[in-house]
Motif scaffolding. Structure first.
Motif, PDB file in Angstrom:
ATOM      1  N   GLY A   1     -11.581 -10.814  61.514  1.00  0.00           N
ATOM      2  CA  GLY A   1     -12.688  -9.930  61.202  1.00  0.00           C
ATOM      3  C   GLY A   1     -12.464  -8.529  61.746  1.00  0.00           C
ATOM      4  O   GLY A   1     -11.452  -8.205  62.309  1.00  0.00           O
ATOM      5  N   ASP A   2     -13.470  -7.669  61.555  1.00  0.00           N
ATOM      6  CA  ASP A   2     -13.385  -6.291  62.025  1.00  0.00           C
ATOM      7  C   ASP A   2     -13.418  -6.258  63.536  1.00  0.00           C
ATOM      8  O   ASP A   2     -14.211  -6.934  64.170  1.00  0.00           O
ATOM      9  CB  ASP A   2     -14.580  -5.527  61.439  1.00  0.00           C
ATOM     10  N   LEU A   3     -12.522  -5.455  64.118  1.00  0.00           N
ATOM     11  CA  LEU A   3     -12.428  -5.389  65.572  1.00  0.00           C
ATOM     12  C   LEU A   3     -13.741  -4.968  66.197  1.00  0.00           C
ATOM     13  O   LEU A   3     -14.180  -5.495  67.196  1.00  0.00           O
ATOM     14  CB  LEU A   3     -11.334  -4.400  65.959  1.00  0.00           C
ATOM     15  N   LEU A   4     -14.417  -3.975  65.585  1.00  0.00           N
ATOM     16  CA  LEU A   4     -15.650  -3.479  66.182  1.00  0.00           C
ATOM     17  C   LEU A   4     -16.855  -4.302  65.748  1.00  0.00           C
ATOM     18  O   LEU A   4     -17.849  -4.387  66.449  1.00  0.00           O
ATOM     19  CB  LEU A   4     -15.867  -2.017  65.793  1.00  0.00           C
ATOM     20  N   GLY A   5     -16.775  -4.897  64.541  1.00  0.00           N
ATOM     21  CA  GLY A   5     -17.871  -5.728  64.073  1.00  0.00           C
ATOM     22  C   GLY A   5     -19.190  -4.979  64.097  1.00  0.00           C
ATOM     23  O   GLY A   5     -19.289  -3.831  63.687  1.00  0.00           O
ATOM     24  N   ASP A   6     -20.212  -5.643  64.602  1.00  0.00           N
ATOM     25  CA  ASP A   6     -21.529  -5.032  64.662  1.00  0.00           C
ATOM     26  C   ASP A   6     -21.839  -4.481  66.036  1.00  0.00           C
ATOM     27  O   ASP A   6     -22.997  -4.322  66.406  1.00  0.00           O
ATOM     28  CB  ASP A   6     -22.595  -6.078  64.291  1.00  0.00           C
ATOM     29  N   LEU A   7     -20.817  -4.185  66.834  1.00  0.00           N
ATOM     30  CA  LEU A   7     -21.076  -3.766  68.216  1.00  0.00           C
ATOM     31  C   LEU A   7     -21.901  -2.498  68.283  1.00  0.00           C
ATOM     32  O   LEU A   7     -22.691  -2.305  69.193  1.00  0.00           O
ATOM     33  CB  LEU A   7     -19.745  -3.551  68.953  1.00  0.00           C
ATOM     34  N   LEU A   8     -21.712  -1.608  67.302  1.00  0.00           N
ATOM     35  CA  LEU A   8     -22.441  -0.344  67.369  1.00  0.00           C
ATOM     36  C   LEU A   8     -23.916  -0.527  67.062  1.00  0.00           C
ATOM     37  O   LEU A   8     -24.712   0.373  67.255  1.00  0.00           O
ATOM     38  CB  LEU A   8     -21.828   0.670  66.400  1.00  0.00           C
TER      39      LEU A   8
ATOM     40  N   ALA B   1     -17.958  -3.203  75.090  1.00  0.00           N
ATOM     41  CA  ALA B   1     -18.274  -4.421  74.337  1.00  0.00           C
ATOM     42  C   ALA B   1     -17.029  -5.026  73.708  1.00  0.00           C
ATOM     43  O   ALA B   1     -16.859  -6.245  73.672  1.00  0.00           O
ATOM     44  CB  ALA B   1     -19.311  -4.088  73.256  1.00  0.00           C
ATOM     45  N   THR B   2     -16.125  -4.153  73.227  1.00  0.00           N
ATOM     46  CA  THR B   2     -14.909  -4.658  72.577  1.00  0.00           C
ATOM     47  C   THR B   2     -13.991  -5.332  73.593  1.00  0.00           C
ATOM     48  O   THR B   2     -13.415  -6.386  73.325  1.00  0.00           O
ATOM     49  CB  THR B   2     -14.160  -3.498  71.881  1.00  0.00           C
ATOM     50  N   TRP B   3     -13.844  -4.716  74.767  1.00  0.00           N
ATOM     51  CA  TRP B   3     -12.997  -5.322  75.810  1.00  0.00           C
ATOM     52  C   TRP B   3     -13.487  -6.726  76.145  1.00  0.00           C
ATOM     53  O   TRP B   3     -12.722  -7.659  76.266  1.00  0.00           O
ATOM     54  CB  TRP B   3     -12.999  -4.432  77.062  1.00  0.00           C
ATOM     55  N   LYS B   4     -14.804  -6.856  76.273  1.00  0.00           N
ATOM     56  CA  LYS B   4     -15.356  -8.171  76.614  1.00  0.00           C
ATOM     57  C   LYS B   4     -15.193  -9.151  75.458  1.00  0.00           C
ATOM     58  O   LYS B   4     -15.055 -10.356  75.653  1.00  0.00           O
ATOM     59  CB  LYS B   4     -16.846  -8.042  76.963  1.00  0.00           C
ATOM     60  N   ASP B   5     -15.231  -8.616  74.226  1.00  0.00           N
ATOM     61  CA  ASP B   5     -15.218  -9.476  73.050  1.00  0.00           C
ATOM     62  C   ASP B   5     -13.827 -10.035  72.744  1.00  0.00           C
ATOM     63  O   ASP B   5     -13.691 -11.105  72.178  1.00  0.00           O
ATOM     64  CB  ASP B   5     -15.715  -8.660  71.848  1.00  0.00           C
ATOM     65  N   ILE B   6     -12.778  -9.296  73.144  1.00  0.00           N
ATOM     66  CA  ILE B   6     -11.411  -9.766  72.850  1.00  0.00           C
ATOM     67  C   ILE B   6     -11.072 -10.903  73.819  1.00  0.00           C
ATOM     68  O   ILE B   6     -11.262 -10.776  75.028  1.00  0.00           O
ATOM     69  CB  ILE B   6     -10.396  -8.615  72.999  1.00  0.00           C
TER      70      ILE B   6
ATOM     71  N   ASN C   1       5.491   2.719  90.730  1.00  0.00           N
ATOM     72  CA  ASN C   1       5.346   1.645  89.736  1.00  0.00           C
ATOM     73  C   ASN C   1       3.894   1.566  89.263  1.00  0.00           C
ATOM     74  O   ASN C   1       2.985   1.411  90.065  1.00  0.00           O
ATOM     75  CB  ASN C   1       5.772   0.297  90.331  1.00  0.00           C
ATOM     76  N   TYR C   2       3.691   1.696  87.946  1.00  0.00           N
ATOM     77  CA  TYR C   2       2.353   1.595  87.366  1.00  0.00           C
ATOM     78  C   TYR C   2       2.183   0.187  86.790  1.00  0.00           C
ATOM     79  O   TYR C   2       3.147  -0.482  86.418  1.00  0.00           O
ATOM     80  CB  TYR C   2       2.168   2.577  86.208  1.00  0.00           C
ATOM     81  N   THR C   3       0.924  -0.237  86.656  1.00  0.00           N
ATOM     82  CA  THR C   3       0.612  -1.496  85.961  1.00  0.00           C
ATOM     83  C   THR C   3      -0.270  -1.152  84.767  1.00  0.00           C
ATOM     84  O   THR C   3      -1.262  -0.435  84.908  1.00  0.00           O
ATOM     85  CB  THR C   3      -0.146  -2.471  86.881  1.00  0.00           C
ATOM     86  N   VAL C   4       0.113  -1.641  83.590  1.00  0.00           N
ATOM     87  CA  VAL C   4      -0.724  -1.417  82.406  1.00  0.00           C
ATOM     88  C   VAL C   4      -1.105  -2.775  81.811  1.00  0.00           C
ATOM     89  O   VAL C   4      -0.262  -3.650  81.630  1.00  0.00           O
ATOM     90  CB  VAL C   4      -0.007  -0.523  81.357  1.00  0.00           C
ATOM     91  N   SER C   5      -2.423  -2.952  81.601  1.00  0.00           N
ATOM     92  CA  SER C   5      -2.933  -4.168  80.952  1.00  0.00           C
ATOM     93  C   SER C   5      -3.409  -3.787  79.564  1.00  0.00           C
ATOM     94  O   SER C   5      -4.175  -2.831  79.411  1.00  0.00           O
ATOM     95  CB  SER C   5      -4.103  -4.751  81.754  1.00  0.00           C
ATOM     96  N   LEU C   6      -2.946  -4.525  78.544  1.00  0.00           N
ATOM     97  CA  LEU C   6      -3.292  -4.214  77.157  1.00  0.00           C
ATOM     98  C   LEU C   6      -4.079  -5.365  76.547  1.00  0.00           C
ATOM     99  O   LEU C   6      -3.737  -6.528  76.736  1.00  0.00           O
ATOM    100  CB  LEU C   6      -2.013  -3.993  76.331  1.00  0.00           C
ATOM    101  N   LYS C   7      -5.129  -5.006  75.809  1.00  0.00           N
ATOM    102  CA  LYS C   7      -5.927  -6.012  75.101  1.00  0.00           C
ATOM    103  C   LYS C   7      -6.026  -5.602  73.647  1.00  0.00           C
ATOM    104  O   LYS C   7      -6.305  -4.440  73.342  1.00  0.00           O
ATOM    105  CB  LYS C   7      -7.337  -6.105  75.706  1.00  0.00           C
ATOM    106  N   CYS C   8      -5.827  -6.580  72.766  1.00  0.00           N
ATOM    107  CA  CYS C   8      -5.793  -6.253  71.343  1.00  0.00           C
ATOM    108  C   CYS C   8      -6.081  -7.503  70.535  1.00  0.00           C
ATOM    109  O   CYS C   8      -5.738  -8.610  70.941  1.00  0.00           O
ATOM    110  CB  CYS C   8      -4.405  -5.697  70.999  1.00  0.00           C
ATOM    111  N   ARG C   9      -6.725  -7.321  69.370  1.00  0.00           N
ATOM    112  CA  ARG C   9      -6.967  -8.458  68.471  1.00  0.00           C
ATOM    113  C   ARG C   9      -5.662  -9.019  67.920  1.00  0.00           C
ATOM    114  O   ARG C   9      -5.598 -10.180  67.554  1.00  0.00           O
ATOM    115  CB  ARG C   9      -7.820  -8.013  67.286  1.00  0.00           C
ATOM    116  N   ALA C  10      -4.660  -8.163  67.842  1.00  0.00           N
ATOM    117  CA  ALA C  10      -3.349  -8.593  67.326  1.00  0.00           C
ATOM    118  C   ALA C  10      -2.350  -8.469  68.475  1.00  0.00           C
ATOM    119  O   ALA C  10      -1.667  -7.458  68.609  1.00  0.00           O
ATOM    120  CB  ALA C  10      -2.935  -7.715  66.151  1.00  0.00           C
TER     121      ALA C  10
END
Length: 1010
Positions: free
Chosen positions: A643-650, A912-917, A984-993
């Motif tokens: 589905g749409d990544l943002l959905g009805d969050l807005l 909302a998107t971060w929590k939803d993924i 040294n940096y740390t990067v955390s990535l979140k994505c639907r794909a």
């Protein structure tokens, strides 16, 4: 390959019954030269033998294209067998030898006028299979003649040829009027010609959904129904599928069509039966239910479906998947056929599981005793998966048929007494659902369940048991001991069990506060301080804040009455079910997914609806594809997401109401309940940065010795209530505030309260972007590297890179001529790739490239090309042509060139998107040896369209929350941690794909290090 096989099988009829195998034996060197001589022989037999050897070599994969002119010369023959073999060779090699294939055109034209209809049909069939643009226009006239041929065999072959020609050159077919001729063939006197015409028109209509080629009307339908009785079984399938796309004018016409289609239900071919069922299921929607014929039709549909279940297992499975859909739409069709779905001992597991599912769908008060007896029998089988499903099915029966619930619970208890581990665990899972459906009815069995606590080792069963203990803690004397036993290995448990355990202990604390103070403190510490799971941490902090500010609210939230569950949760969503019913007999009905979910490209993805519900004015599109107010996101074109990544969050109203002036000060514990449960965290997160942030009550009360330790400062991967400015204490018996006392009958105590309320703290700082995030630097593009060395490209060397400039992706190349001759006529083409990259225009090399000369070329790209997932994801396969040859190479682009300029997410949408993924979609990477401050890193990344949404500092560590959007609409969210003095940096990535995360990290690393 199938075409060759069919041709070879046909050739066996011409005298070479069992001797063709000799042509496939290994041959010696110099074979091509010998074959060439034999093909030019004057002796017909020798020539035929040579062609057979050529076809045999071609079939096993040898390249015999060098013999093209010699084989084509053999076309001039009266021998049908030899002609077939030559045509077979021609079909295979015409594409690689288009100039030579033109030599065969005259023979086609001549063969299309041959007195033998078999030769005419063979010629027109081969014409359709030669997919070469150059010669299609020469074949139009022969095809036109064959479409009007006196022999029906030729006409039916020509009809299919039109569809093949349309696939090669649609415009040519339309200009030549072949589509109108095809429509005329629907009125042909021969049923097979009608069937092939329908098949061809349906194929063309699928690739051009808006063309309205099959303009069905009552007269056309009547002709199709007449042909239906006389054509072959595959012809019948084409006609029935075409009928299924017709919407009758009224119920009388619908009944008339049903009466004429019903005899197909007794056909021997299962595909014909399912196609007939599809037509009847669709047209039944228009029949009044009080009509006598409606009842008759229902009775007629059951026997053919039952007959399909006596076929081999694979066919049974397809039939069962289709019956599953039919039963959900019209359970009355199979309601008297329960016994045919009883499992046989020798059924494969996939058939058993599908039968079990249909049994539950057909279960009713009338047959539940029979079903339960059968399911209890299945629970003693040896197949573990099947036993689990059978036990779960008993629970589903209890939820579906209320009158049977008691009998189901009794059956489950009998199964628990068997002490078979996996049976016990499944039984506990389904009993939890029964408690949810029938509260305060069967709780007497809890004692029996608790006896089996030690044998539970599966997460779902452990979570179900913990839920039962927490939900009914007041009825279980040693509930605290039981939950404490789970707590000992808390970090070894799965997330599902940890979350359930946290909730259960909080429930227990709210029911028995005096006895469980240490237990709740222990679980809250484990969930917040010692856990890396953001979901668990968030839930822990929310409970902690609830309990510390307003226990009454906590009780209302945690112990709220739960909605009853129903059996319908297992049913397919109605609009999807309607669409699947329209696809009975196809893969969609087996997968239980619409064609758009698994068919690539534009074909076959039209949404279909049943006539009864299609005329109500509602949109045919499913709700998840409709655009959301304020956001118009294209669907991702690569690696489909749910589905749409943002959905009805807005649409969520997360912003606090506008107020004038500062909020009133909090002066007593009684007012704490009126505060935001997250201490203003969420509202502050969503609101204006200038709003003062309410700070949770700080309670330093040394006179209460049993107060638990304060929760730590919150430095999560996920946003949450981490804005503590001082210790937050649990209230009530653990520290005593009037609110807590009121909640648990404890006398109120005077609590001295200290308030520290700076305007900018905690989460308020999180979105204070004024803190040094300045103007972005320029876009990063990697240095050029050699993609195509001169030694591999006859002297042409290509080096290049990719860049994004002013919102346009560019391929910047240096072409160097290291050969001795001038190079001209440059062109470029890309293969299908992950993000649809394709040239936006031709390769502009204006002047000839002289020897030892180099030229800089910039090629603008767009992302509207065909998509295919590559490995790695950012791989691009390129073909470059010049006057010398065509050269191929692969290169990789930095994914950062795909980051678009509108990739900055709104703050509330980001949260909302971060929590939803899902958490499993989160990936963490290390960027080593990077000596930039957080502000410099942010500026550098923003130049490549990686936008910083928020910045926060926790214990000397800067945390940047960032978003970026790819050209195909996929959003990627990131958290970048930068520690002063640490390279040294740390990067955390979140994505639907999550497939793109590795490439995005490489992009991060390249931008920051260069």
């Amino acid at each position: 390959m199938q075409e060759w096989a069919n041709q070879l099988c046909e050739n066996r009829q011409f005298g070479s019954k069992m001797t063709d195998s000799k042509y496939f034996t290994t041959t010696k060197k110099g074979e091509i030269f010998e074959l060439k001589a034999e093909l030019n022989s004057d002796k017909k037999e020798k020539k035929k033998e040579a062609v057979k050897k050529v076809i045999a070599s071609m079939t096993v994969g040898k390249d015999v294209s060098a013999l093209f002119p010699d084989v084509v010369n053999c076309m001039q023959t009266d021998n049908l067998e030899l002609k077939k073999l030559v045509y077979l060779y021609l079909m295979n090699y015409a594409k690689s030898q288009p100039d030579m294939a033109i030599m065969a055109v005259n023979t086609f034209v001549k063969d299309c006028e041959d007195p033998n209809p078999l030769i005419r049909a063979l010629a027109v069939r081969t014409m359709g299979c030669i997919r070469v643009d150059k010669i299609t226009e020469y074949l139009c006239e022969p095809l036109r003649k064959c479409l009007k041929d006196e022999d029906p065999y030729v006409r039916k072959t020509a009809a299919v040829c039109v569809a093949k020609l349309h696939d090669i050159n649609a415009q040519l077919v339309e200009d030549q009027g072949f589509l109108d001729t095809l429509k005329d063939l629907i009125s042909d006197s021969n049923p097979m010609v009608v069937a092939n015409a329908v098949a061809a028109l349906s194929e063309i209509a699928e690739s051009h959904p808006n063309s309205n080629l099959l303009d069905l009307n009552p007269q056309t339908i009547n002709k199709l129904l007449t042909a239906l009785n006389e054509c072959t079984e595959w012809g019948q399938i084409f006609i029935l599928d075409c009928l299924a796309n017709y919407t009758p004018r009224d119920d009388r016409e619908s009944q008339s069509i049903c009466e004429r289609v019903t005899p197909r239900l007794s056909h021997a071919n299962s595909a014909v039966v399912l196609s007939a069922v599809k037509v009847l299921m669709k047209f039944m929607e228009m029949l009044p239910k009080d009509l006598d014929y409606y009842g008759t039709l229902l009775k007629k549909l059951a026997p053919p479906l039952v007959t399909l279940l006596s076929a081999e297992p694979e066919l049974q499975y397809v039939a069962l998947r289709n019956i599953n859909l039919i039963v959900q739409r019209r359970p009355e069709i199979m309601k008297h056929e329960m016994k045919v779905f009883f499992v046989k001992y020798n059924d494969p597991i996939y058939v058993k599981l599908e039968k079990l599912d249909i049994m539950i769908r057909l279960a009713s008060q009338a047959n539940i005793a029979q079903v339960l007896a059968e399911l209890k029998e299945y629970a003693t089988e040896v197949d573990v998966d099947f036993v689990r499903k059978a036990v779960r099915a008993i629970g589903r029966c209890a939820i579906k048929v209320e009158q049977s619930a008691e009998r189901c619970v009794s059956t489950l208890l009998d199964l628990i007494q068997t002490k078979v581990n996996y049976v016990v665990q499944e039984a506990i899972v389904v009993i939890k659902d029964i408690f949810r459906k029938y509260p305060n009815k069967y709780e007497s069995v809890i004692a029996t369940l608790c006896e089996n606590l030690d044998s539970l080792d599966e997460p779902e069963a452990r979570a179900a048991m913990i839920w039962i203990v927490g939900e009914y803690a007041e009825r279980i004397d040693n509930a605290d001991e039981l939950l404490e036993s789970f707590l000992e290995g808390f970090h070894d448990e799965s997330t599902q069990v940890q979350l359930q355990l946290l909730t259960a202990i909080v429930k227990l604390f709210l029911k028995k506060p005096t006895e469980t103070q240490e237990l709740v403190q222990q679980v809250l510490s484990l969930a917040t301080q010692d856990s890396d799971n953001p979901d668990l941490r968030d839930r822990g902090y929310i409970y902690w804040r609830l309990l510390s500010t307003d226990p009454v609210a906590a009780k209302e939230v945690v112990l709220a009455e739960k909605p009853l569950i129903s059996e319908e949760t297992d049913l397919i969503e109605p609009t999807l079910l309607e669409e699947l019913i329209c696809h009975i007999g196809t893969l969609a009905s087996v997968y239980h997914k619409p064609p758009s979910a698994f068919v690539e490209g534009s074909r076959g993805v039209q949404h279909k609806r049943l006539p009864g519900s299609a005329g109500s004015g509602e949109s045919v599109e499913s709700p998840d594809t409709s655009s959301t107010a304020g956001v118009s996101e294209p669907p991702p074109a690569v690696i489909p997401s749910q589905g749409d990544l943002l959905g009805d969050l807005l649409n969520l109203d997360l912003t606090p109401p506008t107020t004038t002036g500062p909020p009133p000060p909090v002066t007593s514990g009684l007012q704490m309940g009126a505060m935001d449960l997250l201490g203003g965290g969420l509202d502050s997160l969503m609101g204006d940065e200038s709003e003062p942030l309410p700070i949770p009550l700080r309670m330093d009360t040394p006179q209460f010795p049993h107060q638990p330790q304060s929760p730590p400062d919150y430095s999560p991967t996920e946003f949450g209530p981490g804005d503590h400015t001082g210790p937050v204490k649990l209230g009530g018996d653990l520290g005593g505030s009037p609110a807590m006392g009121a909640g648990f009958g404890v006398p109120p105590a005077a609590v001295p309260a200290t308030f520290n309320a700076p305007v900018s703290s905690g989460l308020d700082d999180l979105f204070d972007l004024g803190g040094g995030i300045g103007i972005p630097m320029g876009t990063y593009s990697p240095p050029k590297m050699i993609w195509l060395p001169a030694m591999k490209a006859k002297g042409l060397e290509i080096s290049g890179t990719f860049a994004r400039r002013a919102g346009v992706i560019q391929m910047e190349m240096t072409l160097t001529n290291k050969a001795m001759s001038v190079m001209t006529d440059f062109a470029i083409q890309f293969n299908r790739n992950s993000f649809g990259l394709t040239p936006a225009g031709p390769l502009q090399v204006v002047t000839p490239l002289s020897p030892n000369q180099s030229i800089e070329v910039t090629l603008p790209l767009n992302t509207v090309g065909p998509v295919m997932k590559m490995e790695p994801l950012n791989n691009l396969q390129v073909a470059v042509k010049n006057n010398i040859d065509v050269f191929y190479f692969s290169c990789q682009y930095q994914i950062s060139v795909l980051f678009v300029e509108d990739g900055k997410m709104e703050r509330q949408v980001f949260l909302a998107t971060w929590k939803d993924i899902p958490n499993e979609n989160e990936s963490q990477f290390q960027i080593k040896d990077c000596h930039l401050s957080s502000d410099a890193a942010s500026n550098k990344l923003q130049g490549s369209n990686i936008f910083t949404i928020a910045k926060r500092t926790v214990e000397g560590q800067d945390m940047l929350y960032q978003s970026m959007k790819l050209t195909n609409g996929i959003w990627v969210l990131a958290e970048l941690r930068v520690q002063a003095g640490n390279p040294n940096y740390t990067v955390s990535l979140k994505c639907r794909a999550p497939e793109v995360s590795q490439c995005v990290f490489q992009g991060y690393e390249a931008v920051l290090k260069n």
